[in-house]
Design a protein around this motif. Structure first.
Motif, PDB file in Angstrom:
ATOM      1  N   CYS A   1     110.120  99.567  44.265  1.00 43.20           N
ATOM      2  CA  CYS A   1     109.463  98.733  45.278  1.00 43.20           C
ATOM      3  C   CYS A   1     107.974  98.597  44.981  1.00 43.20           C
ATOM      4  CB  CYS A   1     109.657  99.339  46.673  1.00 43.20           C
ATOM      5  SG  CYS A   1     111.291  99.086  47.389  1.00 43.20           S
ATOM      6  N   ALA A   2     107.328  99.701  44.636  1.00 50.54           N
ATOM      7  CA  ALA A   2     105.891  99.679  44.373  1.00 50.54           C
ATOM      8  C   ALA A   2     105.568  98.821  43.154  1.00 50.54           C
ATOM      9  CB  ALA A   2     105.380 101.106  44.171  1.00 50.54           C
ATOM     10  N   VAL A   3     106.338  98.967  42.094  1.00 51.36           N
ATOM     11  CA  VAL A   3     106.087  98.192  40.871  1.00 51.36           C
ATOM     12  C   VAL A   3     106.305  96.701  41.125  1.00 51.36           C
ATOM     13  CG1 VAL A   3     106.903  97.770  38.513  1.00 51.36           C
ATOM     14  CG2 VAL A   3     106.597 100.112  39.327  1.00 51.36           C
ATOM     15  N   LEU A   4     107.368  96.356  41.816  1.00 46.57           N
ATOM     16  CA  LEU A   4     107.627  94.953  42.120  1.00 46.57           C
ATOM     17  C   LEU A   4     106.548  94.377  43.036  1.00 46.57           C
ATOM     18  CD1 LEU A   4     111.504  94.970  42.660  1.00 46.57           C
ATOM     19  CD2 LEU A   4     110.264  93.922  40.765  1.00 46.57           C
ATOM     20  N   ALA A   5     106.093  95.157  44.008  1.00 48.84           N
ATOM     21  CA  ALA A   5     105.038  94.689  44.909  1.00 48.84           C
ATOM     22  C   ALA A   5     103.739  94.443  44.147  1.00 48.84           C
ATOM     23  CB  ALA A   5     104.817  95.703  46.023  1.00 48.84           C
ATOM     24  N   LEU A   6     103.393  95.342  43.246  1.00 51.60           N
ATOM     25  CA  LEU A   6     102.194  95.152  42.434  1.00 51.60           C
ATOM     26  C   LEU A   6     102.329  93.919  41.545  1.00 51.60           C
ATOM     27  CD1 LEU A   6     101.408  98.840  41.385  1.00 51.60           C
ATOM     28  CD2 LEU A   6     100.128  97.417  42.992  1.00 51.60           C
ATOM     29  N   GLY A   7     103.517  93.728  40.987  1.00 45.62           N
ATOM     30  CA  GLY A   7     103.747  92.548  40.158  1.00 45.62           C
ATOM     31  C   GLY A   7     103.640  91.259  40.940  1.00 45.62           C
ATOM     32  N   ALA A   8     104.198  91.248  42.151  1.00 45.96           N
ATOM     33  CA  ALA A   8     104.145  90.050  42.991  1.00 45.96           C
ATOM     34  C   ALA A   8     102.721  89.714  43.395  1.00 45.96           C
ATOM     35  CB  ALA A   8     105.014  90.244  44.232  1.00 45.96           C
ATOM     36  N   ALA A   9     101.902  90.746  43.629  1.00 41.63           N
ATOM     37  CA  ALA A   9     100.526  90.520  44.052  1.00 41.63           C
ATOM     38  C   ALA A   9      99.595  90.180  42.898  1.00 41.63           C
ATOM     39  CB  ALA A   9      99.998  91.762  44.771  1.00 41.63           C
ATOM     40  N   ALA A  10     100.016  90.483  41.672  1.00 41.70           N
ATOM     41  CA  ALA A  10      99.137  90.288  40.511  1.00 41.70           C
ATOM     42  C   ALA A  10      99.279  88.901  39.907  1.00 41.70           C
ATOM     43  CB  ALA A  10      99.415  91.370  39.464  1.00 41.70           C
ATOM     44  N   SER A  11     100.411  88.635  39.262  1.00 45.55           N
ATOM     45  CA  SER A  11     100.584  87.354  38.578  1.00 45.55           C
ATOM     46  C   SER A  11     102.058  87.123  38.304  1.00 45.55           C
ATOM     47  CB  SER A  11      99.804  87.332  37.254  1.00 45.55           C
ATOM     48  OG  SER A  11     100.345  88.274  36.344  1.00 45.55           O
ATOM     49  N   GLU A  12     102.367  85.920  37.842  1.00 45.47           N
ATOM     50  CA  GLU A  12     103.755  85.574  37.525  1.00 45.47           C
ATOM     51  C   GLU A  12     104.274  86.428  36.368  1.00 45.47           C
ATOM     52  OE1 GLU A  12     103.358  81.516  36.576  1.00 45.47           O
ATOM     53  OE2 GLU A  12     102.690  80.910  38.569  1.00 45.47           O
ATOM     54  N   LEU A  13     103.442  86.595  35.352  1.00 44.72           N
ATOM     55  CA  LEU A  13     103.848  87.393  34.196  1.00 44.72           C
ATOM     56  C   LEU A  13     104.047  88.855  34.586  1.00 44.72           C
ATOM     57  CD1 LEU A  13     104.386  87.474  31.169  1.00 44.72           C
ATOM     58  CD2 LEU A  13     101.942  87.861  30.798  1.00 44.72           C
ATOM     59  N   SER A  14     103.188  89.358  35.448  1.00 46.69           N
ATOM     60  CA  SER A  14     103.316  90.739  35.909  1.00 46.69           C
ATOM     61  C   SER A  14     104.610  90.937  36.693  1.00 46.69           C
ATOM     62  CB  SER A  14     102.116  91.124  36.775  1.00 46.69           C
ATOM     63  OG  SER A  14     100.917  91.072  36.040  1.00 46.69           O
ATOM     64  N   MET A  15     104.983  89.938  37.488  1.00 46.86           N
ATOM     65  CA  MET A  15     106.217  90.045  38.255  1.00 46.86           C
ATOM     66  C   MET A  15     107.425  90.066  37.326  1.00 46.86           C
ATOM     67  SD  MET A  15     107.468  90.523  41.156  1.00 46.86           S
ATOM     68  CE  MET A  15     108.905  90.316  42.200  1.00 46.86           C
ATOM     69  N   ALA A  16     107.382  89.264  36.266  1.00 45.98           N
ATOM     70  CA  ALA A  16     108.473  89.270  35.296  1.00 45.98           C
ATOM     71  C   ALA A  16     108.573  90.638  34.629  1.00 45.98           C
ATOM     72  CB  ALA A  16     108.264  88.180  34.260  1.00 45.98           C
ATOM     73  N   GLY A  17     107.420  91.220  34.283  1.00 45.59           N
ATOM     74  CA  GLY A  17     107.426  92.552  33.698  1.00 45.59           C
ATOM     75  C   GLY A  17     107.922  93.606  34.669  1.00 45.59           C
TER      76      GLY A  17
END
Length: 253
Positions: free
Chosen positions: A21-37
């Motif tokens: 949950c934490a990793v996905l939340a950080l990805g969603a708040a950062a960028s599209e590429l981060s969310m994919a990662g």
């Protein structure tokens, strides 16, 4: 009366779900590429324990199929159109299904439990496909906020379920308690982010239903007693809720 195995839910599953949950939340708040990662990380956690959770033979092949499908999906999401690869999702999952059948053709162990392995691999692809909707939800109105509310509800539901299980309380209470707590948290989050509160509360109320259903089903699996199985259980309960975030975002277009 047939004897049933007790439900297994350990701190490993709780920690797995909270980290995902934490990793996905950080990805969603950062960028599209981060969310994919972040999605790739979540699928990696799922894949590491999935064949052990379901006690599937030839676990390495199942893991490679899940990870490979996630890599292709993430690549298409970033290189494709604004729908984050949602248009290609059936094709990618279909490719994963073909890979699952090819995997059985090259097995050298006599293809023991062939049907169970295929069914388990397909179930894993389904969980992965639901998680892919997190990417698609980001393209919708209030997408980022709804994804964050969904992930917060998944985390709350996991904690409530584990606490009740730990102290021997009736598991059925986990759903209504999680829905109330998640709805309240989503309402506060909506006020702070100045978005439509009804959408946030709806996704927060729906997420515990899906997450708890997946978690309860998998917690009775043969391999749920092992740490690897618990890792996959926690990740699966989070990824399965991705479709809830997208469905609410689509409804509020």
């Amino acid at each position: 009366m047939p004897r049933t195995e007790p439900r297994v839910l350990t701190p490993v599953a709780t920690l797995s779900a909270l980290v995902v949950c934490a990793v996905l939340a950080l990805g969603a708040a950062a960028s599209e590429l981060s969310m994919a990662g972040a999605l790739l990380f979540a699928v990696l956690v799922l894949a590491l324990g999935w064949p052990h959770l379901l006690d599937l033979p030839s676990p390495r092949g199942v893991q490679l199929i899940l990870i490979g499908t996630a890599v292709v999906l993430a690549a298409i999401s970033e290189l494709g159109d604004d729908e984050r690869g949602l248009r290609w999702l059936p094709t990618v999952l279909g490719g994963g299904l073909i890979a699952a059948f090819l995997h059985q053709l090259v097995r050298q162990d006599g293809r023991a439990r062939l049907v169970a392995t295929l069914a388990g691999t397909c179930l894993g692809l389904g969980v992965l496909g639901s998680g892919a909707f997190f990417l698609s939800a980001l393209d919708e109105n209030m997408g980022e906020e709804l994804v964050l509310a969904c992930l917060a509800a998944s985390a709350i539901g996991m904690i409530v379920d584990w606490v009740l299980h730990r102290f021997g309380a009736t598991a059925e209470w986990a759903v209504p308690i999680s829905m109330v707590l998640s709805g309240g948290a989503a309402f506060v989050l909506a006020q702070s982010l100045d978005v439509t509160w009804s959408a946030m509360v709806l996704v927060a109320a729906g997420t515990p239903l899906v997450s708890h259903a997946v978690r309860r089903l998998l917690s009775f699996a043969v391999g749920a007693r092992g740490a690897a199985g618990q890792l996959a259980l926690g990740a699966a309960s989070v990824l399965a809720s991705g479709v809830v975030a997208y469905a609410v975002a689509w409804f509020y277009r």
